[in-house]
Design a protein around this motif. Sequence first.
Motif, PDB file in Angstrom:
ATOM      1  N   GLU A 131      55.099  51.386  46.516  1.00  0.00           N
ATOM      2  CA  GLU A 131      55.397  52.134  45.307  1.00  0.00           C
ATOM      3  C   GLU A 131      54.364  53.241  45.166  1.00  0.00           C
ATOM      4  O   GLU A 131      53.164  53.003  45.325  1.00  0.00           O
ATOM      5  CB  GLU A 131      55.356  51.244  44.074  1.00  0.00           C
ATOM      6  CG  GLU A 131      55.683  51.993  42.778  1.00  0.00           C
ATOM      7  CD  GLU A 131      55.649  51.097  41.549  1.00  0.00           C
ATOM      8  OE1 GLU A 131      55.887  51.621  40.441  1.00  0.00           O
ATOM      9  OE2 GLU A 131      55.369  49.888  41.692  1.00  0.00           O
ATOM     10  N   ILE A 132      54.814  54.439  44.909  1.00  0.00           N
ATOM     11  CA  ILE A 132      53.909  55.556  44.657  1.00  0.00           C
ATOM     12  C   ILE A 132      54.118  56.026  43.221  1.00  0.00           C
ATOM     13  O   ILE A 132      55.217  55.917  42.668  1.00  0.00           O
ATOM     14  CB  ILE A 132      54.118  56.728  45.648  1.00  0.00           C
ATOM     15  CG1 ILE A 132      55.567  57.235  45.586  1.00  0.00           C
ATOM     16  CG2 ILE A 132      53.751  56.317  47.057  1.00  0.00           C
ATOM     17  CD1 ILE A 132      55.805  58.486  46.420  1.00  0.00           C
ATOM     18  N   TYR A 133      53.040  56.501  42.615  1.00  0.00           N
ATOM     19  CA  TYR A 133      53.124  56.951  41.229  1.00  0.00           C
ATOM     20  C   TYR A 133      52.101  58.053  40.995  1.00  0.00           C
ATOM     21  O   TYR A 133      51.091  58.175  41.705  1.00  0.00           O
ATOM     22  CB  TYR A 133      52.887  55.787  40.265  1.00  0.00           C
ATOM     23  CG  TYR A 133      51.557  55.087  40.440  1.00  0.00           C
ATOM     24  CD1 TYR A 133      50.435  55.479  39.716  1.00  0.00           C
ATOM     25  CD2 TYR A 133      51.417  54.025  41.332  1.00  0.00           C
ATOM     26  CE1 TYR A 133      49.218  54.842  39.875  1.00  0.00           C
ATOM     27  CE2 TYR A 133      50.204  53.379  41.498  1.00  0.00           C
ATOM     28  CZ  TYR A 133      49.112  53.787  40.768  1.00  0.00           C
ATOM     29  OH  TYR A 133      47.903  53.165  40.932  1.00  0.00           O
ATOM     30  N   GLY A 134      52.358  58.853  40.002  1.00  0.00           N
ATOM     31  CA  GLY A 134      51.445  59.923  39.638  1.00  0.00           C
ATOM     32  C   GLY A 134      51.841  60.507  38.302  1.00  0.00           C
ATOM     33  O   GLY A 134      52.970  60.307  37.823  1.00  0.00           O
ATOM     34  N   GLY A 135      50.901  61.210  37.683  1.00  0.00           N
ATOM     35  CA  GLY A 135      51.219  61.774  36.385  1.00  0.00           C
ATOM     36  C   GLY A 135      50.070  62.526  35.777  1.00  0.00           C
ATOM     37  O   GLY A 135      49.090  62.871  36.456  1.00  0.00           O
ATOM     38  N   PHE A 140      46.567  62.166  37.798  1.00  0.00           N
ATOM     39  CA  PHE A 140      46.261  60.980  38.588  1.00  0.00           C
ATOM     40  C   PHE A 140      47.382  60.744  39.583  1.00  0.00           C
ATOM     41  O   PHE A 140      48.519  61.191  39.403  1.00  0.00           O
ATOM     42  CB  PHE A 140      46.078  59.749  37.694  1.00  0.00           C
ATOM     43  CG  PHE A 140      47.323  59.308  36.979  1.00  0.00           C
ATOM     44  CD1 PHE A 140      48.172  58.347  37.514  1.00  0.00           C
ATOM     45  CD2 PHE A 140      47.664  59.862  35.746  1.00  0.00           C
ATOM     46  CE1 PHE A 140      49.325  57.941  36.858  1.00  0.00           C
ATOM     47  CE2 PHE A 140      48.810  59.458  35.072  1.00  0.00           C
ATOM     48  CZ  PHE A 140      49.646  58.497  35.633  1.00  0.00           C
ATOM     49  N   ILE A 141      47.063  60.039  40.647  1.00  0.00           N
ATOM     50  CA  ILE A 141      48.045  59.675  41.665  1.00  0.00           C
ATOM     51  C   ILE A 141      47.623  58.343  42.262  1.00  0.00           C
ATOM     52  O   ILE A 141      46.425  58.040  42.353  1.00  0.00           O
ATOM     53  CB  ILE A 141      48.164  60.762  42.759  1.00  0.00           C
ATOM     54  CG1 ILE A 141      49.346  60.447  43.686  1.00  0.00           C
ATOM     55  CG2 ILE A 141      46.858  60.914  43.536  1.00  0.00           C
ATOM     56  CD1 ILE A 141      49.666  61.589  44.651  1.00  0.00           C
ATOM     57  N   GLY A 142      48.614  57.517  42.629  1.00  0.00           N
ATOM     58  CA  GLY A 142      48.272  56.208  43.162  1.00  0.00           C
ATOM     59  C   GLY A 142      49.365  55.636  44.036  1.00  0.00           C
ATOM     60  O   GLY A 142      50.474  56.169  44.145  1.00  0.00           O
ATOM     61  N   MET A 143      49.035  54.512  44.690  1.00  0.00           N
ATOM     62  CA  MET A 143      49.957  53.825  45.584  1.00  0.00           C
ATOM     63  C   MET A 143      49.763  52.322  45.444  1.00  0.00           C
ATOM     64  O   MET A 143      48.636  51.829  45.337  1.00  0.00           O
ATOM     65  CB  MET A 143      49.705  54.264  47.032  1.00  0.00           C
ATOM     66  CG  MET A 143      50.615  53.614  48.069  1.00  0.00           C
ATOM     67  SD  MET A 143      50.025  51.978  48.653  1.00  0.00           S
ATOM     68  CE  MET A 143      48.544  52.461  49.538  1.00  0.00           C
ATOM     69  N   ARG A 144      50.871  51.571  45.443  1.00  0.00           N
ATOM     70  CA  ARG A 144      50.839  50.114  45.432  1.00  0.00           C
ATOM     71  C   ARG A 144      51.626  49.586  46.634  1.00  0.00           C
ATOM     72  O   ARG A 144      52.595  50.194  47.075  1.00  0.00           O
ATOM     73  CB  ARG A 144      51.460  49.549  44.153  1.00  0.00           C
ATOM     74  CG  ARG A 144      50.804  49.984  42.872  1.00  0.00           C
ATOM     75  CD  ARG A 144      51.415  49.258  41.666  1.00  0.00           C
ATOM     76  NE  ARG A 144      50.878  49.789  40.416  1.00  0.00           N
ATOM     77  CZ  ARG A 144      51.514  50.664  39.651  1.00  0.00           C
ATOM     78  NH1 ARG A 144      52.715  51.103  40.008  1.00  0.00           N
ATOM     79  NH2 ARG A 144      50.959  51.106  38.535  1.00  0.00           N
TER      80      ARG A 144
END
Length: 679
Positions: free
Chosen positions: A616-620, A671-675
């Motif tokens: 899962e990738i996310y950012g905002g 921000f940006i992230g990965m799970r």
Amino acid sequence: MKSLLYSFIFLSAFTFAQTNTFKNDSLKTGIADSTKSQNNIDEVTITQFSVKKLNNPISTDVYSQQFFRKNPTPNIFESIAMVNGVKPQLNCSVCNTGDIHINGLEGAYTMILIDGMPIVSSLSTVYGLSGIPNSLVDRIEITKGPASSIFGSEAMGGVINIITKNALQAPKFSVDVMTGNQGEVNLDIAKKVINSKQLSGLLSLNYFYYGNKIDQNKDNFTDTALQHRISVFNKWNFKRNENRLASFALRYFYEDRFGGEIQWKKENRGSDDVYGESIYTNRLELFGIYQLPVKEKLLLQYSYNYHNQNSFYGNTPYMATQKVLFLQLNGEKQFGKHNLKSGISYKSNFYDDNTPGTANSSGENQPMKSPIAGVYLEDEWEISNKNTLLIGYRYDYHKVHKSVHSPRLAWKFEPNPYNTLRLSFGTGFRVVNLFTEDHAALTGSREVVIQEDLKPEKSLNTNFSYLMKIPVNNYFINVDVNGFYSYFNNKIIGDFDSEPDKIIYNNLAGHAISRGISADVSTNWTLPFQIMLGMTYMDVYAVNDDKKTRQLHAPKWSGTYTLTYQFKNQFSLDLTGQYYGPMRLPTVPNDFRPEYSPWFTLMNIQLSKKFDSGFEIYGGIRNLLNFVPKNPVLRPFDPFDNNVDNVVNNPFGYTFDTTYGYAPMQGIRSFIGMRYQIR
């Protein structure tokens, strides 16, 4: 404004959702059984928000980890702002320590539990909340209002029970890494170290680093405290005969935190050359539960925490150590329609620091040792299918304050599956340690004055909750209305107003009131667009010598909002935030800064994408509207008060003060992230 509130009650507020819902035996055990109900109106659940309400006479809301991922943050302290009526409050504009307010009451009135244990001691409510990573969390149970009859002292405002992941059910491996444009890095890694039919062990590591000295408001102070911390968590769950419970957990936490002048270096620590607030925290926690191998249901719960603080506020040292041991044996027995719960507990609290708080009348150091023994009994009586009555009583004996009584009465009326009314009455008490509760007393910018021997606070309380599920075709709109009222005797309030360079503590000669109403509305349907809105109105004040004073940092109006749109290709868009009305701030005489803050909102937006492979990738963007408070530090150019007597340049006699801040100083940021996880 009242008409606006009444209209809002029927138009907006609280979503109860959870993909895998839970039925909890009791809040204090934190143990739950999974159910597969998806659209059962009694469960009050939806899949988008992962929030629900426990089905007992005491109004308790349960928030899963999935709910807090709609605005991913490194720790519980920041995440909890998504809950209506719960406010993480920054108490220092320099080092950014804080506490959690429920219904406007200061953080010292909020009891924070981990797996039902009072593992979060009073010292760590000042310094350790940011060190509880979200990676530990399976769900969080929140009870607003006093719960002293079950949990004893410190539970006057409410209870936040953090339920950690069950090693038997946790993924084999998971990782979550997030970074932002200001240089912060957060890493969560968890792995099963043993996975057998009888035993599972989970090892979790959280690492957070933020090391950029950013000063956007040009006051020569860091806008946000630099933080370098690590948390290691190890939990063991045992599978036993007849599904008896057994678990053991151990956590170590270390943090190096700094806030202060931009030119500060490590060699300036404790000196009066350059101002800096430097805080080293070492903390060890262990806690567990063991169900005795007997026919009756008997649970032994235990916890121990060690907290060591090594701090300097400019050239003022604050060195403290706290050790807390807690043991509780509780049982549960069903007699027809009566569900009886009882228990005995023992809490040993050792606290020592280098302040007047642990000095005797001769000025010699005298560490505080305050054992508390307690016993409680509770009867949940199902009078009929529509009526449930709960009667509880707790007796505690304190070495100094002697006998303390805490009765509680609660009633639940459910005429049909669409309407539920809860009403509760009770008393609360709190034993106070000033120097672990009021960060302003530690900054060195004000002198602490204790005018008398402080007595324990006592309160009388009432709460009501009305949950309404409005059918819309085959789905529902959930409306949850909560009211609260607390009357305090012996309330201890720090007087910031009489003398600008002092904080004067004593028991209030009059009384204090905390009252208000909150409303939450949410959608419960399978449409891709989900809404969750909340609003709280509260009036928190003290009356002393017929003078009414508003509580600091307690806005009359506040609320939350969560809007989610689920795309067909597993993209999700989340808009979340909080809004706050004017709150009273600790100003000084002739202060050029406003006594009340403005209306403001902290808005966040996130886009995420899930893949079938487990990624899962996310950012905002956080703080989308770029709101920051003005002038949070008074006289930042003279932090050691070397020139306060200069009547030409300082005609009003201002002194250095860090208590005015009411919101984070970080403006708009990305921000940006990965799970990734392996089940």
